[in-house]
Design an enzyme around this catalytic site. Sequence first.
Site, PDB file in Angstrom:
ATOM      1  N   PRO A 127      18.495   0.413  -4.592  1.00  0.00           N
ATOM      2  CA  PRO A 127      18.324  -1.069  -5.115  1.00  0.00           C
ATOM      3  C   PRO A 127      17.531  -1.832  -3.831  1.00  0.00           C
ATOM      4  O   PRO A 127      16.803  -2.711  -4.054  1.00  0.00           O
ATOM      5  CB  PRO A 127      19.785  -1.587  -5.375  1.00  0.00           C
ATOM      6  CG  PRO A 127      20.593  -0.604  -5.911  1.00  0.00           C
ATOM      7  CD  PRO A 127      19.932   0.625  -5.046  1.00  0.00           C
ATOM      8  N   GLU A 360       6.282   6.573  -7.186  1.00  0.00           N
ATOM      9  CA  GLU A 360       5.604   7.440  -5.992  1.00  0.00           C
ATOM     10  C   GLU A 360       4.643   6.701  -5.163  1.00  0.00           C
ATOM     11  O   GLU A 360       3.541   7.410  -4.595  1.00  0.00           O
ATOM     12  CB  GLU A 360       5.049   8.788  -6.590  1.00  0.00           C
ATOM     13  CG  GLU A 360       6.184   9.547  -7.248  1.00  0.00           C
ATOM     14  CD  GLU A 360       5.657  11.068  -7.747  1.00  0.00           C
ATOM     15  OE1 GLU A 360       5.000  11.552  -7.215  1.00  0.00           O
ATOM     16  OE2 GLU A 360       6.483  11.312  -8.800  1.00  0.00           O
ATOM     17  N   SER A 363       0.323   0.726  -5.698  1.00  0.00           N
ATOM     18  CA  SER A 363      -0.919   0.960  -5.552  1.00  0.00           C
ATOM     19  C   SER A 363      -1.074   0.156  -4.090  1.00  0.00           C
ATOM     20  O   SER A 363      -1.833   0.949  -3.224  1.00  0.00           O
ATOM     21  CB  SER A 363      -1.593   0.127  -6.384  1.00  0.00           C
ATOM     22  OG  SER A 363      -2.025   0.885  -7.694  1.00  0.00           O
TER      23      SER A 363
HETATM   24  C1  LIG Z   1       9.664   4.702 -14.603  1.00  0.00           C
HETATM   25  C2  LIG Z   1      10.084   4.748 -13.050  1.00  0.00           C
HETATM   26  C3  LIG Z   1      10.301   5.837 -12.748  1.00  0.00           C
HETATM   27  C4  LIG Z   1      11.120   6.107 -11.389  1.00  0.00           C
HETATM   28  N1  LIG Z   1      11.553   7.363 -10.971  1.00  0.00           N
HETATM   29  C5  LIG Z   1      11.969   7.349  -9.743  1.00  0.00           C
HETATM   30  C6  LIG Z   1      12.567   8.734  -9.445  1.00  0.00           C
HETATM   31  O1  LIG Z   1      12.834   9.746 -10.180  1.00  0.00           O
HETATM   32  N2  LIG Z   1      13.382   8.790  -8.214  1.00  0.00           N
HETATM   33  C7  LIG Z   1      13.020   7.797  -7.092  1.00  0.00           C
HETATM   34  O2  LIG Z   1      13.704   8.016  -6.234  1.00  0.00           O
HETATM   35  N3  LIG Z   1      12.649   6.623  -7.765  1.00  0.00           N
HETATM   36  C8  LIG Z   1      12.057   6.548  -8.818  1.00  0.00           C
HETATM   37  N4  LIG Z   1      11.414   5.458  -9.137  1.00  0.00           N
HETATM   38  C9  LIG Z   1      11.555   4.478  -8.120  1.00  0.00           C
HETATM   39  C10 LIG Z   1      10.004   3.934  -7.503  1.00  0.00           C
HETATM   40  O3  LIG Z   1       9.659   4.757  -6.557  1.00  0.00           O
HETATM   41  C11 LIG Z   1      10.012   2.554  -7.115  1.00  0.00           C
HETATM   42  O4  LIG Z   1      10.252   1.515  -7.994  1.00  0.00           O
HETATM   43  C12 LIG Z   1       8.903   2.055  -6.251  1.00  0.00           C
HETATM   44  O5  LIG Z   1       8.851   3.145  -4.937  1.00  0.00           O
HETATM   45  C13 LIG Z   1       8.693   0.707  -5.719  1.00  0.00           C
HETATM   46  O6  LIG Z   1      10.125   0.366  -5.339  1.00  0.00           O
HETATM   47  P1  LIG Z   1      10.688  -1.198  -5.855  1.00  0.00           P
HETATM   48  O7  LIG Z   1      10.898  -0.724  -7.157  1.00  0.00           O
HETATM   49  O8  LIG Z   1      11.943  -0.996  -5.125  1.00  0.00           O
HETATM   50  O9  LIG Z   1       9.584  -2.095  -5.426  1.00  0.00           O
HETATM   51  P2  LIG Z   1       9.505  -2.957  -4.200  1.00  0.00           P
HETATM   52  O10 LIG Z   1       9.560  -1.989  -2.992  1.00  0.00           O
HETATM   53  O11 LIG Z   1      10.277  -4.213  -4.188  1.00  0.00           O
HETATM   54  O12 LIG Z   1       7.876  -3.259  -4.139  1.00  0.00           O
HETATM   55  C14 LIG Z   1       7.593  -4.269  -5.112  1.00  0.00           C
HETATM   56  C15 LIG Z   1       6.024  -4.588  -5.170  1.00  0.00           C
HETATM   57  O13 LIG Z   1       5.619  -4.754  -3.809  1.00  0.00           O
HETATM   58  C16 LIG Z   1       4.259  -4.593  -3.683  1.00  0.00           C
HETATM   59  N5  LIG Z   1       4.133  -3.877  -2.233  1.00  0.00           N
HETATM   60  C17 LIG Z   1       5.103  -2.880  -1.975  1.00  0.00           C
HETATM   61  N6  LIG Z   1       4.725  -2.520  -0.701  1.00  0.00           N
HETATM   62  C18 LIG Z   1       3.808  -3.462  -0.259  1.00  0.00           C
HETATM   63  C19 LIG Z   1       2.876  -3.575   0.917  1.00  0.00           C
HETATM   64  N7  LIG Z   1       3.353  -3.097   1.960  1.00  0.00           N
HETATM   65  N8  LIG Z   1       2.018  -4.730   0.904  1.00  0.00           N
HETATM   66  C20 LIG Z   1       1.789  -5.536  -0.122  1.00  0.00           C
HETATM   67  N9  LIG Z   1       2.730  -5.281  -1.211  1.00  0.00           N
HETATM   68  C21 LIG Z   1       3.615  -4.214  -1.282  1.00  0.00           C
HETATM   69  C22 LIG Z   1       3.994  -3.416  -4.825  1.00  0.00           C
HETATM   70  O14 LIG Z   1       3.024  -4.196  -5.763  1.00  0.00           O
HETATM   71  C23 LIG Z   1       5.252  -3.080  -5.435  1.00  0.00           C
HETATM   72  O15 LIG Z   1       5.133  -2.875  -6.825  1.00  0.00           O
HETATM   73  C24 LIG Z   1      10.944   5.256 -10.453  1.00  0.00           C
HETATM   74  C25 LIG Z   1      10.347   3.913 -10.850  1.00  0.00           C
HETATM   75  C26 LIG Z   1       9.930   3.634 -11.893  1.00  0.00           C
HETATM   76  C27 LIG Z   1       9.502   2.339 -12.684  1.00  0.00           C
END
Ligand SMILES: Cc1cc2nc3c(=O)[nH]c(=O)nc-3n(C[C@H](O)[C@H](O)[C@H](O)COP(=O)(O)OP(=O)(O)OC[C@H]3O[C@@H](n4cnc5c(N)ncnc54)[C@H](O)[C@@H]3O)c2cc1C
Length: 376
Positions: A127, A360, A363
């Site tokens: 989370p 993964e 963008s």
């Molecule tokens: C359908 C689905 C399946 C998934 N399956 C898996 C799985 O099997 N195993 C697993 O471990 N995880 C899984 N994930 C998790 C996924 O890898 C994470 O959702 C992802 O890494 C983004 O993390 P977060 O959701 O916490 O978003 P956050 O880390 O809070 O990021 C939110 C947004 O911030 C922006 N952001 C991020 N970094 C930067 C930066 N450096 N500069 C500017 N903007 C930035 C991006 O737009 C990003 O979308 C899955 C997610 C989805 C939606």
Amino acid sequence: MMHTDWPFFDDKHRELAAHLEAWCAEHLHFGHADDVDAECISLVRQLGQAGWLNHAIGGEGRAIDTRAICLLRETLARHNGLADFAFAMQGLGSGAISLDGTPEQRERYLPRVARGEALAAFALSEPEAGSDVAAMRCSATAEGDSYVLNGEKTWISNGGIADFYIVFARTGEAPGSRGISAFIIDAGTPGFEIAERIEVIAPHPLARLRFSNCRVPASQMLGVPGQGFKLAMRTLDIFRTSVAAAALGFARRALDEGLKQAKERRMFGGTLADLPLTQAKLADMACTVDSAALLVYRAAWQRDQGRNVTREAAMAKLMATEGAQQVIDAAVQMHGGRGVRSGEVVESLYREIRALRIYEGASEVQQLIIGKDLLR
Ligand SMILES: Cc1cc2nc3c(=O)[nH]c(=O)nc-3n(C[C@H](O)[C@H](O)[C@H](O)COP(=O)(O)OP(=O)(O)OC[C@H]3O[C@@H](n4cnc5c(N)ncnc54)[C@H](O)[C@@H]3O)c2cc1C
């Protein structure tokens, strides 16, 4: 010329693509099942029985063939999003075992994964630790010859239906990313529960996992203590290009659907295809598809040559997923009202593509990887 005629491929890849295309046409159709869990399990079994999952695993002396998994994901995605997901998770969920498993661990898990008898999952995100993976808090404390896990993982694909999970947890050898180790946790291990099932825009099995004093023997650790973060990144390095390949498959299907619609839809005394704006739209879609394909198979080919693909895989994922979103949106637009009607192929594609720009490595994360690599 088919893209499989490009010099990136060997004849074995061309044969694979042709066989797979015939199999998909016979066994798959686009759309969402009512019972996603049952459908996903059934697809894994079918993919295993047909032998396709053999490509998802590596093993002693056998590297994963990146071009093969990309062709598989591209083709499966073109026919059915959940089939692509089922294939991808068998690979991602067992990749760390293929890379660093002991002979016993490989023997115990990989053959069952390849036959479609055991479903795999990859549990890295938490989370409070998504893009910032190293912020993970889930812990594994050594106690005698066991480890005791506490914490949560979320957004875990196959969560709730997987037979085992590769779980990354903090073991504390060093601060930050150097104090993380990987474990294989079997479903049903006491102290491990599915805390919540998560529903998303394109139905896939997904869950939040909870570990409460979950004890596993030290033999369930994968690789070297403290090297789990590197193992996670090595696993993602293999599969990142394949996410781009799946996006390419979705985009190709959208282009096919757009072409069909343009030729069939009658308007203004002719067809949608007669209108110059439609021709321009189709041209843009085709350019985006081919650009994505070139980036995907350059990265896959380069990885199969044993070269580093950090920049190339990031470019492929960024351009193929963002481009597919545009291509699919254009196909929806060409379908008018039909484009947003539940059950239409382009409507399914519109929902399928969205998460690929986030997981993964979102963008923005890919942009940073490319930028940093250019400035090195
Ligand atoms: C359908 C689905 C399946 C998934 N399956 C898996 C799985 O099997 N195993 C697993 O471990 N995880 C899984 N994930 C998790 C996924 O890898 C994470 O959702 C992802 O890494 C983004 O993390 P977060 O959701 O916490 O978003 P956050 O880390 O809070 O990021 C939110 C947004 O911030 C922006 N952001 C991020 N970094 C930067 C930066 N450096 N500069 C500017 N903007 C930035 C991006 O737009 C990003 O979308 C899955 C997610 C989805 C939606």
